[in-house]
Design a protein around this motif. Structure first.
Motif, PDB file in Angstrom:
ATOM      1  N   VAL A   2       6.599  36.287 -54.555  1.00 26.29           N
ATOM      2  CA  VAL A   2       7.256  37.027 -53.474  1.00 26.29           C
ATOM      3  C   VAL A   2       8.503  36.293 -52.996  1.00 26.29           C
ATOM      4  N   GLU A   3       8.405  34.971 -52.800  1.00 25.33           N
ATOM      5  CA  GLU A   3       9.559  34.209 -52.312  1.00 25.33           C
ATOM      6  C   GLU A   3      10.694  34.225 -53.333  1.00 25.33           C
ATOM      7  N   LYS A   4      10.341  34.166 -54.609  1.00 23.97           N
ATOM      8  CA  LYS A   4      11.371  34.223 -55.648  1.00 23.97           C
ATOM      9  C   LYS A   4      12.104  35.561 -55.599  1.00 23.97           C
ATOM     10  N   LYS A   5      11.343  36.658 -55.467  1.00 23.56           N
ATOM     11  CA  LYS A   5      11.965  37.981 -55.387  1.00 23.56           C
ATOM     12  C   LYS A   5      12.801  38.117 -54.110  1.00 23.56           C
ATOM     13  N   ARG A   6      12.303  37.567 -52.997  1.00 30.71           N
ATOM     14  CA  ARG A   6      13.054  37.643 -51.739  1.00 30.71           C
ATOM     15  C   ARG A   6      14.400  36.928 -51.872  1.00 30.71           C
ATOM     16  N   ALA A   7      14.377  35.749 -52.502  1.00 28.48           N
ATOM     17  CA  ALA A   7      15.613  34.980 -52.666  1.00 28.48           C
ATOM     18  C   ALA A   7      16.609  35.719 -53.549  1.00 28.48           C
ATOM     19  N   GLU A   8      16.103  36.377 -54.593  1.00 29.28           N
ATOM     20  CA  GLU A   8      16.985  37.140 -55.479  1.00 29.28           C
ATOM     21  C   GLU A   8      17.653  38.293 -54.724  1.00 29.28           C
ATOM     22  N   ILE A   9      16.878  38.995 -53.911  1.00 39.54           N
ATOM     23  CA  ILE A   9      17.418  40.122 -53.153  1.00 39.54           C
ATOM     24  C   ILE A   9      18.399  39.635 -52.092  1.00 39.54           C
ATOM     25  N   ASN A  31      20.220  37.077 -52.181  1.00 40.77           N
ATOM     26  CA  ASN A  31      21.454  36.655 -52.855  1.00 40.77           C
ATOM     27  C   ASN A  31      22.371  37.849 -53.123  1.00 40.77           C
ATOM     28  N   GLU A  32      21.756  39.036 -53.264  1.00 40.54           N
ATOM     29  CA  GLU A  32      22.539  40.252 -53.517  1.00 40.54           C
ATOM     30  C   GLU A  32      23.080  40.878 -52.234  1.00 40.54           C
ATOM     31  N   VAL A  33      22.233  40.930 -51.190  1.00 38.01           N
ATOM     32  CA  VAL A  33      22.598  41.697 -49.993  1.00 38.01           C
ATOM     33  C   VAL A  33      23.005  40.830 -48.819  1.00 38.01           C
ATOM     34  N   GLY A  34      22.902  39.521 -48.944  1.00 33.34           N
ATOM     35  CA  GLY A  34      23.319  38.634 -47.860  1.00 33.34           C
ATOM     36  C   GLY A  34      22.271  38.502 -46.768  1.00 33.34           C
ATOM     37  N   ASP A  35      22.729  38.364 -45.520  1.00 34.98           N
ATOM     38  CA  ASP A  35      21.843  38.048 -44.394  1.00 34.98           C
ATOM     39  C   ASP A  35      21.232  39.269 -43.718  1.00 34.98           C
ATOM     40  N   ASN A  36      21.373  40.426 -44.303  1.00 36.28           N
ATOM     41  CA  ASN A  36      20.802  41.635 -43.713  1.00 36.28           C
ATOM     42  C   ASN A  36      19.280  41.633 -43.926  1.00 36.28           C
ATOM     43  N   LYS A  37      18.543  41.101 -42.954  1.00 33.92           N
ATOM     44  CA  LYS A  37      17.098  40.914 -43.112  1.00 33.92           C
ATOM     45  C   LYS A  37      16.349  42.238 -43.267  1.00 33.92           C
ATOM     46  N   ASP A  38      16.809  43.256 -42.565  1.00 34.40           N
ATOM     47  CA  ASP A  38      16.145  44.554 -42.673  1.00 34.40           C
ATOM     48  C   ASP A  38      16.278  45.119 -44.083  1.00 34.40           C
ATOM     49  N   GLU A  39      17.470  44.970 -44.655  1.00 31.38           N
ATOM     50  CA  GLU A  39      17.693  45.474 -46.009  1.00 31.38           C
ATOM     51  C   GLU A  39      16.893  44.652 -47.026  1.00 31.38           C
ATOM     52  N   LEU A  80      14.059  43.108 -46.501  1.00 30.31           N
ATOM     53  CA  LEU A  80      12.651  43.495 -46.373  1.00 30.31           C
ATOM     54  C   LEU A  80      12.404  44.871 -46.987  1.00 30.31           C
ATOM     55  N   LYS A  81      13.334  45.796 -46.772  1.00 35.96           N
ATOM     56  CA  LYS A  81      13.180  47.144 -47.333  1.00 35.96           C
ATOM     57  C   LYS A  81      13.105  47.086 -48.860  1.00 35.96           C
ATOM     58  N   ARG A  82      14.038  46.348 -49.457  1.00 33.51           N
ATOM     59  CA  ARG A  82      14.055  46.248 -50.922  1.00 33.51           C
ATOM     60  C   ARG A  82      12.841  45.473 -51.444  1.00 33.51           C
ATOM     61  N   LEU A  83      12.464  44.461 -50.704  1.00 33.67           N
ATOM     62  CA  LEU A  83      11.333  43.643 -51.141  1.00 33.67           C
ATOM     63  C   LEU A  83      10.039  44.445 -51.130  1.00 33.67           C
ATOM     64  N   ARG A  84       9.872  45.288 -50.119  1.00 33.65           N
ATOM     65  CA  ARG A  84       8.680  46.145 -50.086  1.00 33.65           C
ATOM     66  C   ARG A  84       8.617  47.023 -51.340  1.00 33.65           C
ATOM     67  N   LYS A  85       9.753  47.547 -51.732  1.00 42.82           N
ATOM     68  CA  LYS A  85       9.807  48.414 -52.913  1.00 42.82           C
ATOM     69  C   LYS A  85       9.477  47.616 -54.180  1.00 42.82           C
ATOM     70  N   VAL A  86      10.017  46.396 -54.274  1.00 46.10           N
ATOM     71  CA  VAL A  86       9.757  45.545 -55.435  1.00 46.10           C
ATOM     72  C   VAL A  86       8.278  45.184 -55.518  1.00 46.10           C
ATOM     73  N   VAL A  87       7.690  44.807 -54.395  1.00 44.23           N
ATOM     74  CA  VAL A  87       6.262  44.460 -54.383  1.00 44.23           C
ATOM     75  C   VAL A  87       5.420  45.662 -54.789  1.00 44.23           C
ATOM     76  N   ASP A  88       5.753  46.802 -54.229  1.00 48.68           N
ATOM     77  CA  ASP A  88       4.980  48.014 -54.517  1.00 48.68           C
ATOM     78  C   ASP A  88       5.047  48.391 -55.989  1.00 48.68           C
ATOM     79  N   GLU A  89       6.228  48.238 -56.599  1.00 48.05           N
ATOM     80  CA  GLU A  89       6.422  48.732 -57.962  1.00 48.05           C
ATOM     81  C   GLU A  89       6.228  47.660 -59.048  1.00 48.05           C
TER      82      GLU A  89
END
Length: 424
Positions: free
Chosen positions: A95-102, A104-112, A114-123
Motif C-alpha cells: 500500500v505504501e509503495k502504491k501511495r508513493a507512486e500516486i 509522485n504523479e499528483v503531488g500534495d493533493n491528499k484527497d486525490e 486517497l481517491k486513486r489509492l482506493r481504486k488501486v487497492v480495490d482493483e
C-alpha cells in the motif's frame, strides 16, 4: 521406569529434542552461568539475554548461510500467528509503495491521492496462495478473513488434481498466479512442507524466480534446518520452533531488510483504516520487532536459548558442511522408511504422490486404512518404544515425523517394525 533411551518419538510437534540439550536445559533452569537464578528468571533485557539472542542468530545464519541483508526476528505468535503477520506487514508495504507512486504523479493533493489509492487497492491488491495442504489452506483462509476474499487469489488448490484430497502438487503450468504484467501480487505464499498431509515442495518453484519475481513468503515450520535453502529467493521465511528447532513458544522469521525501515516504509495505521484494511497488533509488526531486537515485549529467552543450543549443535556436528550435513541424514532416514513402506504395497500405502513425498512427515495407511488394523499397528509400535505415530486427527492414518532429533537408529528401529508387521 521407562528410560528416554528406550523410546523413539515420531510425534509431529511438539517434537523430540536432542537429549544433550535437554540435560543442559535442566541445569540452566536452576542456575544459569552460576548466577544462583535460572534462565527463566533472568531479565529479557539483560546482557545475558542479548548474548543468547546474538548467539542464536549467529548459529542460524551459519547453518543457512543467511546473507547480511536479511534480519532474524523472534516472535511469540507461532506459525499460525505468522499467517496474520505476513498479511499485515506485506500488504502495508504494498500500500505504501502504491501511495508513493500516486503521490509522485499528483503531488500534495491528499484527497486525490486517497481517491486513486482506493481504486488501486480495490482493483489491484492480490495475495497469491499455493494451497497444497491443511496449513496453506488455513493461511489462505486467514488472509481472506483479514483483507477479504476478493483480494486473495488461490493460485493453486492441489485438491483439484487429486480427487478432492491433498497429496499432489500440479505442474507450475497449471498454476493461476497473478500476472506480473499487471503489477503482480503483493506476495506469493506457500508452505514448504505440509505437516498434516505429508507433502513437501521438492524445490523452489521456477515460476517464482527472476528479476521481476514477486515477494515470496514461505512457511517452513516443519522442515526448517533440515535441508539447504537459498535464502535470497525469499522475502520472508518463517517457522514455529517446536518441530526441528526447539520447544513450543517462539516463531522465527528471516526477513529481507529491504522490507524494513529505512529501506522500505509501511503504510500508516491511519491510511490503512481509510482504505478499510486491517491494522495489525504491534507485537506482530516487523519494523517494531526489528527495531527492538525482538525485545519489544517480554521474549521467552529460555525458548530462544533452546533453539540456539539445537542449532549450535548442528554447526559443531557438521562444520563446513553446514546444513548440508543434516540434509544427508534427513534424506537417508526418509529413504529407509519409504523403502520399507514401498516394499510391502499390499500392507502399506503412502498417502502423497511419490514426486512430493515429505522427508519430514511420512504419512501412510495400513491395510487400506482399516481402523482396527491401524489401531493394532500403533499398539504394536508402542510396545517397541516407537511413539507418536498416530496421524493427524483430521486425516487419520499413520504419520512418522522424521525430524532432526529422530536418530538414524530410531529410523532403523521403525523400519525393523515395519518389516516385522508386514511379514507376521
Amino acid at each position: 521406569m521407562v528410560n528416554r533411551s528406550d523410546v523413539h518419538y515420531f510425534g509431529a510437534g511438539p517434537a523430540p529434542l536432542p537429549t544433550a540439550v535437554l540435560e543442559k536445559a535442566s541445569q540452566v533452569l536452576l542456575n544459569y552461568k552460576d548466577k544462583g537464578i535460572g534462565l527463566c528468571e533472568i531479565s529479557h533485557r539483560s546482557p545475558e539475554a542479548n548474548e543468547i539472542l546474538a548467539d542464536t542468530k549467529q548459529a542460524l545464519s551459519t547453518l543457512l548461510d543467511i546473507p547480511d541483508d536479511y534480519d532474524i526476528l523472534f516472535l511469540q505468535s507461532g506459525g499460525s500467528g505468522e499467517f496474520s503477520a505476513t498479511v499485515y506487514n506485506l500488504v502495508s508495504v504494498w500500500v505504501e509503495k502504491k501511495r508513493a507512486e500516486i503521490a509522485n504523479e499528483v503531488g500534495d493533493n491528499k484527497d486525490e491521492v486517497l481517491k486513486r489509492l482506493r481504486k488501486v487497492v480495490d482493483e489491484e491488491l492480490k495475495l497469491d496462495y499455493l494451497v497444497t495442504g491443511s496449513w496453506s489452506k488455513k493461511a489462505s483462509e486467514e488472509a481472506a478473513r483479514l483483507v477479504g476474499s476478493k483480494h486473495v487469489n488461490v493460485a493453486l488448490d492441489a485438491r483439484k488434481a487429486n480427487d478432492g484430497k491433498f497429496g499432489k502438487i500440479p505442474p507450475e503450468s497449471e498454476w493461476n498466479l497473478t500476472p506480473r504484467k499487471n503489477g503482480g501480487p503483493a506476495f506469493v505464499y506457500f508452505c514448504d512442507n505440509e505437516t498434516v498431509d505429508g507433502v513437501e515442495f521438492p524445490a523452489f518453484p521456477k515460476s517464482l524466480e527472476g528479476e521481476d519475481a514477486p515477494l515470496v513468503c514461505a512457511d517452513m515450520s516443519s522442515n526448517f534446518i533440515s535441508r539447504k535453502v537459498d535464502v535470497r529467493k525469499y522475502a520472508i521465511i518463517f517457522g514455529g520452533a517446536q518441530k526441528n528447532i526447539g520447544n513450543t513458544g517462539i516463531a522465527i522469521v528471516i526477513i529481507r531488510k529491504s522490507l524494513l525501515p529505512p529501506q522500505s516504509q509501511h503504510a500508516s495505521p491511519e491510511l490503512l483504516r481509510e482504505l478499510n484494511l486491517p491494522v495489525g497488533p504491534i507485537v506482530l509488526d516487523y519494523p517494531t520487532i526489528a527495531k527492538n531486537n525482538s525485545l519489544y515485549n517480554t521474549l521467552p529467552i529460555f525458548d530462544v536459548w533452546v533453539a540456539g543450543q539445537v542449532m549450535a549443535g548442528l554447526v559443531n556436528t557438521y562444520g563446513i558442511k553446514r546444513i548440508g550435513g543434516q540434509e544427508e541424514i534427513s534424506n537417508e532416514k526418509a529413504r529407509l522408511i519409504y523403502g520399507a513402506l514401498d516394499k510391502y504395497p499390499d500392507v502399506y500405502r503412502v498417502v502423497p504422490d511419490k514426486s512430493v513425498r515429505s522427508r519430514m512427515n511420512i504419512c501412510f495407511r495400513v491395510h487400506g486404512g482399516d481402523a482396527d488394523k491401524e489401531k493394532a499397528f500403533l499398539a504394536g509400535a508402542e510396545k517397541k518404544g516407537l511413539l507418536g505415530l498416530k496421524g493427524h486427527r483430521s486425516v487419520g492414518g499413520i504419520r512418522a515425523s522424521n525430524y532432526n532429533a529422530v536418530s538414524l537408529e530410531g529410523a532403523k528401529r521403525l523400519v525393523a517394525y515395519l518389516e516385522e508387521y508386514a511379514t507376521a
